[in-house]
Design an enzyme around this catalytic site. Structure first.
Site, PDB file in Angstrom:
ATOM      1  NE  ARG A  32     -20.336 -22.151 -10.511  1.00  0.00           N
ATOM      2  CZ  ARG A  32     -19.295 -21.794 -11.250  1.00  0.00           C
ATOM      3  NH1 ARG A  32     -18.100 -21.684 -10.702  1.00  0.00           N
ATOM      4  NH2 ARG A  32     -19.414 -21.570 -12.526  1.00  0.00           N
ATOM      5  CB  CYS A  53     -17.391   3.161 -40.715  1.00  0.00           C
ATOM      6  SG  CYS A  53     -17.762   1.504 -41.305  1.00  0.00           S
ATOM      7  CB  CYS A  56     -19.780   3.945 -44.081  1.00  0.00           C
ATOM      8  SG  CYS A  56     -20.703   3.622 -42.550  1.00  0.00           S
ATOM      9  CG  ASP A  79      -8.873  -3.463 -48.444  1.00  0.00           C
ATOM     10  OD1 ASP A  79      -8.850  -3.629 -49.678  1.00  0.00           O
ATOM     11  OD2 ASP A  79      -9.767  -2.837 -47.855  1.00  0.00           O
ATOM     12  CG  HIS A 116     -21.824   2.482 -39.010  1.00  0.00           C
ATOM     13  ND1 HIS A 116     -20.616   1.963 -39.443  1.00  0.00           N
ATOM     14  CD2 HIS A 116     -21.676   2.709 -37.679  1.00  0.00           C
ATOM     15  CE1 HIS A 116     -19.777   1.899 -38.412  1.00  0.00           C
ATOM     16  NE2 HIS A 116     -20.396   2.344 -37.335  1.00  0.00           N
ATOM     17  CG  ASN A 156     -15.719 -13.110 -35.779  1.00  0.00           C
ATOM     18  OD1 ASN A 156     -16.183 -14.178 -35.397  1.00  0.00           O
ATOM     19  ND2 ASN A 156     -14.483 -12.981 -36.200  1.00  0.00           N
ATOM     20  CB  SER A 164     -11.790  -4.940 -36.416  1.00  0.00           C
ATOM     21  OG  SER A 164     -12.215  -5.365 -37.699  1.00  0.00           O
ATOM     22  CG  HIS A 169     -18.373  -6.707 -41.727  1.00  0.00           C
ATOM     23  ND1 HIS A 169     -18.440  -6.051 -40.515  1.00  0.00           N
ATOM     24  CD2 HIS A 169     -17.178  -7.373 -41.706  1.00  0.00           C
ATOM     25  CE1 HIS A 169     -17.337  -6.283 -39.805  1.00  0.00           C
ATOM     26  NE2 HIS A 169     -16.560  -7.088 -40.505  1.00  0.00           N
ATOM     27  CG  HIS A 301     -21.920 -24.785 -35.946  1.00  0.00           C
ATOM     28  ND1 HIS A 301     -22.272 -25.819 -35.119  1.00  0.00           N
ATOM     29  CD2 HIS A 301     -21.397 -25.366 -37.057  1.00  0.00           C
ATOM     30  CE1 HIS A 301     -21.974 -26.973 -35.690  1.00  0.00           C
ATOM     31  NE2 HIS A 301     -21.436 -26.734 -36.880  1.00  0.00           N
ATOM     32  CE1 TYR A 319     -11.034 -31.905 -16.642  1.00  0.00           C
ATOM     33  CE2 TYR A 319     -12.608 -31.385 -18.392  1.00  0.00           C
ATOM     34  CZ  TYR A 319     -11.948 -32.315 -17.600  1.00  0.00           C
ATOM     35  OH  TYR A 319     -12.203 -33.654 -17.770  1.00  0.00           O
ATOM     36  CD  GLU A 320     -14.501 -24.871 -20.766  1.00  0.00           C
ATOM     37  OE1 GLU A 320     -14.174 -23.720 -20.462  1.00  0.00           O
ATOM     38  OE2 GLU A 320     -15.636 -25.211 -21.093  1.00  0.00           O
TER      39      GLU A 320
HETATM   40 ZN   LIG Z   1     -20.962 -27.971 -38.375  1.00  0.00          ZN
HETATM   41 ZN   LIG Z   2     -20.045   1.757 -41.432  1.00  0.00          ZN
END
Ligand SMILES: [Zn+2]
Ligand SMILES: [Zn+2]
Ligand SMILES: [Zn+2]
Length: 348
Positions: A32, A53, A56, A79, A116, A156, A164, A169, A301, A319-320
């Site tokens: 598409r 940071c 650090c 924390d 960092h 993440n 964040s 880390h 994963h 839809y999801e």
């Molecule tokens: Zn799994």
């Molecule tokens: Zn750092």
């Protein structure tokens, strides 16, 4: 399998045997017209040390804590922990409709490096191997606490995933109970073992190695595959080649192999759209409730949101949110794209 179905052309559903749910695949939709932008964004230049940071070395964190001048990995209790070890027990159950239980837990943060500006993809292999060893130690230590039944290690990466802080880390959340997704996968793996006498993921890996279609890269101890049932465009599964139930069963060589494979897949990710690739990744492994859990096969994963470029991401909406997961680009095409993406660290 019925050869009448063309998996690269016709809309179809694929079965995810780990979550026991269907995924809708619509390969014809990749034709598409797309009017979105395809621009590259320059990777942000980051300093080796950021005085602002909170991760650090030598810097202050919340509550008056000061980080030591650490030179390798560094672990501390979060924390702003989502779970606390001191939560008193209790709960409520009103007609099986209003149900709640107190939950105890321990949440920690692991800094991969004092630097960092680094990421898994551009850390030295020896340093990353120390991170893997630290994951194993944390899994063991937290899992040995008598009331902790599950240890989730996850990262993440990137603002797009809600990270964040760009300092390299990850987090470790250890719970009193096994959370939803591992419970689902445990039931699927246990049922498979009970009915066939075999491990679900050992058998799945055999099939993938035979076809080779969805394999991205591998070393002696680990294989990276875009799973047949992948939902996110470039989702991958990192599978232990041998049947090990958790990270604590990896010896030094296998720890290094895990570091190697993580470095390679994240480098391929970065090179795909020439941008530090955002993702959520984490391990699934044996719960720490004291049982053997032969059914569990150690894996990680990676769920990255990017679809077409550094700025075009997939959203789980419509839809999801209301019906079920769906994708356009096939897992086979995604695997091919990742196979041709280089494993050399992206220059910033
Ligand atoms: Zn799994
Ligand atoms: Zn750092
Ligand atoms: Zn297995």
């Amino acid at each position: 399998m019925n050869s009448m179905l063309q998996l690269d052309k016709a809309p179809h559903r694929r079965w995810n045997p780990l979550r026991r749910e269907w995924v809708l695949v619509s390969p014809q939709r990749t034709d598409r017209p797309w009017q979105g932008q395809l621009e590259k964004t320059a990777p942000p230049k980051r300093p080796q040390y950021d005085p602002q940071c909170y991760l650090c070395p030598g810097n202050s964190r919340a509550g008056g804590h000061v980080n030591p001048q650490y030179t390798s990995t560094f672990v501390f209790d979060n924390d702003y922990a989502a779970l606390l070890p001191s939560t008193p027990s209790g709960g409520c159950d009103d007609s099986s409709l209003l149900v709640a239980r107190a939950e105890r837990g321990i949440c920690r943060v692991i800094c991969f490096s004092p630097r960092h500006d680094l990421t898994i993809s551009n850390m030295e292999l020896a340093d990353l191997t120390r991170v893997v060893a630290m994951w194993s130690d944390q899994y063991r230590e937290l899992g040995a606490v008598d009331w902790i039944r599950h240890v989730e290690i996850f990262e993440n990466r990137g603002e797009m995933m809600g990270a964040s802080n760009p300092h390299p880390h990850c987090q470790v959340w250890a719970n009193e109970t096994v959370p939803n997704d591992p419970v689902r996968e445990e039931h699927a793996q246990l049922d498979f073992l009970t009915t066939t006498g075999k491990c679900l993921l050992c058998e799945y890996l055999k099939l993938e190695l035979t076809s080779g279609e969805r394999i991205v890269c591998a070393n002696q101890s680990f294989t990276v595959v875009v799973p047949f049932w992948a939902v996110w465009p470039f989702e991958v599964l990192v599978l232990a080649n041998e049947h090990v139930t958790a990270i604590d069963q990896l010896d030094g060589k296998r720890q290094q192999d895990l570091a190697d494979i993580l470095k390679r897949i994240t480098s391929r990710y970065d090179n795909l759209f020439e941008v530090p690739f955002p993702y959520s990744m984490g391990f699934h492994q044996r719960p720490t409730d004291g049982n053997g859990h032969r059914e569990w096969h150690l894996h990680a994963h990676f769920f990255p949101p990017l679809l077409r470029s550094a700025t075009v991401r997939k959203f789980m909406v419509g839809y999801e949110m209301l019906a079920g997961p769906q994708r356009d680009i096939t897992p086979e095409t995604a695997a091919e794209r990742l196979r041709t993406s280089p494993e050399t660290a992206l220059k910033s």
